[in-house]
Design an enzyme around this catalytic site. Structure first.
Site, short mmCIF file in Angstrom:
data_model
loop_
_atom_site.label_atom_id
_atom_site.label_comp_id
_atom_site.label_asym_id
_atom_site.label_seq_id
_atom_site.Cartn_x
_atom_site.Cartn_y
_atom_site.Cartn_z
N LEU A 90 0.85 -1.18 0.00
CA LEU A 90 0.00 0.00 0.00
C LEU A 90 0.90 1.24 0.00
O LEU A 90 1.84 1.33 0.80
CB LEU A 90 -0.90 0.04 1.24
N ASP A 91 0.61 2.20 -0.87
CA ASP A 91 1.36 3.45 -0.88
C ASP A 91 1.23 4.16 0.46
O ASP A 91 0.22 3.98 1.17
CB ASP A 91 0.84 4.37 -1.98
N PRO A 92 2.21 4.99 0.83
CA PRO A 92 2.12 5.73 2.10
C PRO A 92 0.84 6.56 2.21
O PRO A 92 0.29 6.70 3.30
CB PRO A 92 3.37 6.62 2.07
N ARG A 149 -4.35 5.43 -9.02
CA ARG A 149 -4.01 6.79 -9.46
C ARG A 149 -4.01 6.88 -10.98
O ARG A 149 -4.43 7.88 -11.55
CB ARG A 149 -2.65 7.20 -8.89
N ALA A 192 -2.07 5.87 1.07
CA ALA A 192 -3.26 5.01 1.14
C ALA A 192 -3.44 4.45 2.54
O ALA A 192 -2.49 4.30 3.31
CB ALA A 192 -3.15 3.89 0.12
#
Length: 295
Positions: free
Chosen positions: A37-39, A173, A41
């Site tokens: 998971l991206d930071p 995104r 998110a």
């Protein structure tokens, strides 16, 4: 410690730092996660401990579900609101235009990964190149979007909320940016929450703060889910004590001698007479061979 703990990852915390935190809290050296998971998110991050790390490549599903929020009339160098954002000055799309555009994304499609991703180009992470102002060519990759539905649309705020269920490797995104391009107005992602991953949902999760509190009180281990919960979609097959020993030693089991074996099963969960989960077996016409041992 062998098992699975689902964490509700907060914003600005990386998946790696989640693993590091739980490694410190539990003392377990082997900790992995099922899907980065991206930071920016939040949401479901299944963490695998000990022998459960062997389960990651064998998970029955790597599909994900997201609640994603985007804003029209904008564009960004990172495709989200955490980058350099500029106004496009374009008119907001109508709800009917949005619904028509979304239909082009459902099903099997090709998607070009964003520069702000953990994919590698000649051994270097794309996001590291992006931070240096370098953009490289990326090949479009096949993905599947099973569900893409509108939750809410506020034209005044230019804000659209979507629910998306998709295959692994889908970038939200990029989906937002592509939608904005098709509609001709631009769009950037403003919020992302993963609601399902690897078959687990938000109701299975606890926050890092709760993890810390439970670790201090010595109760964190009680929240660790058994490894077999990751494979609950596969049939449970009990075997005799002798068969259990043979299976644990890597031997195949004759299907004629295994009771309660479903006719259509391809992969099964093998249990000994004490109801201990031994591992996964792959079924063919004559035998059940060892797919992975977890004891």
């Amino acid at each position: 410690m062998d098992g699975i703990l689902c964490v509700d990852k907060p914003q600005e915390m990386t998946s790696f730092s989640c693993c590091a935190l739980l490694r410190r809290l539990t003392g377990e050296k082997k900790v992995g996660h099922a899907g980065t998971l991206d930071p920016m998110a939040t949401g479901v991050l299944p963490l695998m401990f000990g022998k459960a790390t062997r389960a990651i490549p064998l998970l029955p599903t790597h599909d994900k579900q997201y609640a994603v929020t985007l804003q029209f009339g904008l564009q960004s160098d990172t495709l989200d609101c955490w980058g350099t954002v500029t106004e496009t000055g374009r008119k907001n799309p109508t709800l009917s235009a949005i619904e028509a555009a979304l239909s082009t994304f459902r099903g099997d499609i090709l998607q070009v990964p964003p520069m702000m991703s953990a994919l590698k180009k000649e051994g270097v992470r794309l996001y590291e190149l992006a931070r240096q102002g370098i953009e490289v060519e990326r090949q479009a990759r096949p993905i599947t979007i099973y569900q893409l539905d509108i939750e809410t649309y506020d034209p005044k705020k230019r804000e659209l909320q979507l629910v998306c269920t998709c295959s692994a490797g889908t970038y939200m995104r990029t989906l937002c940016d592509d939608l904005g391009r098709i509609l001709g107005c631009g769009a950037v992602m403003t919020a992302l929450r993963r609601t399902e991953a690897a078959g687990y949902g938000l109701t299975d999760c606890i926050t890092p703060d709760i993890c810390r509190d439970l670790a201090e009180s010595g109760e964190l281990s009680a929240r660790i889910l058994p490894i077999e919960t990751a494979f609950s979609v596969y049939p449970k097959v009990p075997v005799t004590a002798a068969q259990a020993v043979r299976f644990q030693n890597g031997g195949e089991l004759s299907v004629d001698r295994v009771s309660a074996l479903p006719d259509t099963a391809e992969i099964v969960r093998i249990y000994n007479p004490e109801q201990v989960f031994l591992g996964l077996g792959k079924v063919n016409a004559e035998s059940i061979r060892v797919l992975r041992i977890f004891v």
